[in-house]
Write a protein that holds these residues in place. Structure first.
Motif, PDB file in Angstrom:
ATOM      1  N   PRO A  85      -9.348   8.907   5.288  1.00 46.84           N
ATOM      2  CA  PRO A  85      -8.837   8.722   4.126  1.00 46.84           C
ATOM      3  C   PRO A  85      -9.481   7.438   3.693  1.00 46.84           C
ATOM      4  CG  PRO A  85      -6.213   8.888   5.427  1.00 46.84           C
ATOM      5  CD  PRO A  85      -7.887   8.856   6.718  1.00 46.84           C
ATOM      6  N   THR A 135      -4.158   2.892   6.945  1.00 47.30           N
ATOM      7  CA  THR A 135      -4.443   3.867   7.197  1.00 47.30           C
ATOM      8  C   THR A 135      -5.296   4.169   7.799  1.00 47.30           C
ATOM      9  OG1 THR A 135      -5.989   3.996   5.284  1.00 47.30           O
ATOM     10  CG2 THR A 135      -4.013   3.738   4.019  1.00 47.30           C
ATOM     11  N   LEU A 137     -10.960   7.146  -0.550  1.00 49.44           N
ATOM     12  CA  LEU A 137     -10.505   6.417  -1.485  1.00 49.44           C
ATOM     13  C   LEU A 137     -12.352   5.484  -1.549  1.00 49.44           C
ATOM     14  CD1 LEU A 137      -8.821   4.858  -2.899  1.00 49.44           C
ATOM     15  CD2 LEU A 137      -7.947   3.799  -1.398  1.00 49.44           C
ATOM     16  N   TRP A 165       1.048  -1.296  -0.129  1.00 49.35           N
ATOM     17  CA  TRP A 165      -0.173  -0.058   0.273  1.00 49.35           C
ATOM     18  C   TRP A 165       1.007   1.379   0.331  1.00 49.35           C
ATOM     19  CZ3 TRP A 165      -4.048   2.033  -1.405  1.00 49.35           C
ATOM     20  CH2 TRP A 165      -4.820   3.378  -0.976  1.00 49.35           C
ATOM     21  N   ARG A 166       0.486   2.417  -0.495  1.00 42.89           N
ATOM     22  CA  ARG A 166       1.143   3.471  -0.973  1.00 42.89           C
ATOM     23  C   ARG A 166      -0.164   4.758  -0.646  1.00 42.89           C
ATOM     24  NH1 ARG A 166       3.519   1.334  -5.379  1.00 42.89           N
ATOM     25  NH2 ARG A 166       2.989   3.692  -6.019  1.00 42.89           N
ATOM     26  N   ASP A 167      -0.222   5.938   0.092  1.00 43.06           N
ATOM     27  CA  ASP A 167      -0.996   6.519  -0.121  1.00 43.06           C
ATOM     28  C   ASP A 167      -1.080   7.200  -1.883  1.00 43.06           C
ATOM     29  OD1 ASP A 167      -2.012   6.665   2.460  1.00 43.06           O
ATOM     30  OD2 ASP A 167      -0.371   7.874   2.909  1.00 43.06           O
ATOM     31  N   ASP A 168      -0.347   7.257  -2.272  1.00 45.84           N
ATOM     32  CA  ASP A 168      -0.310   7.781  -4.058  1.00 45.84           C
ATOM     33  C   ASP A 168      -0.579   6.395  -5.050  1.00 45.84           C
ATOM     34  OD1 ASP A 168       1.894   6.752  -3.245  1.00 45.84           O
ATOM     35  OD2 ASP A 168       3.466   8.148  -5.420  1.00 45.84           O
ATOM     36  N   LEU A 169      -0.953   5.751  -4.892  1.00 45.83           N
ATOM     37  CA  LEU A 169      -1.768   4.677  -5.077  1.00 45.83           C
ATOM     38  C   LEU A 169      -2.399   4.883  -6.328  1.00 45.83           C
ATOM     39  CD1 LEU A 169      -0.390   1.760  -5.713  1.00 45.83           C
ATOM     40  CD2 LEU A 169      -2.122   0.804  -3.903  1.00 45.83           C
ATOM     41  N   SER A 170      -2.185   4.193  -7.124  1.00 48.73           N
ATOM     42  CA  SER A 170      -3.143   4.941  -8.862  1.00 48.73           C
ATOM     43  C   SER A 170      -4.574   4.202  -8.791  1.00 48.73           C
ATOM     44  CB  SER A 170      -2.896   5.021  -9.540  1.00 48.73           C
ATOM     45  OG  SER A 170      -2.616   3.426 -10.723  1.00 48.73           O
TER      46      SER A 170
END
Length: 123
Positions: free
Chosen positions: A78, A74, A82, A9-14
């Motif tokens: 957020p 997370t 999402l 997981w990354r916060d900027d995942l498309s």
């Protein structure tokens, strides 16, 4: 599966990457169920009395998003944002809950959805 989610997981995942992550988790669920010989429960159809195994479970995109908050990958806010973004993306792109192109179903299926799946000798 949770550890895999944390690692990837990354916060900027498309959205496309999120769908890929969902696919990985779904494959992982299938492997776990297969290696541990876990099968779906047996159900009896209330419409026709057909007895058979239920469908295998799959990981939806929403379940993936909810797991982010549930397992503290997370913060809850957020993950809620999402979830809303996924809902809008899903409608715009015409996707099913699993991130695949939605297939329209014929209106008003007569009888049971599994009516064609009956085998000789089963009710």
């Amino acid at each position: 599966m949770v550890e895999h989610l944390r690692l990837h997981w990354r916060d900027d995942l498309s959205m496309e990457a999120l769908l890929g992550l969902r696919d990985e988790l779904d494959d992982m669920l299938g492997r776990i169920r297969s290696t541990r010989h876990i099968s779906s429960p047996i159900f009896k159809c209330p419409e026709c009395g057909h007895i058979g195994r239920g469908a295998d479970p799959h990981v939806s995109v929403r379940a993936t998003i909810l797991a982010l908050g549930r397992f503290s990958v997370t913060a809850r806010e957020p993950s809620r944002a999402l979830e809303k973004a996924w809902s809008a993306y899903r409608k715009t792109m015409g996707l099913d809950p699993y991130g695949h192109a939605a297939i329209s179903e014929p209106a008003g299926l007569p009888g049971c959805a599994h009516a064609d799946a009956h085998e000789p000798g089963t009710a």
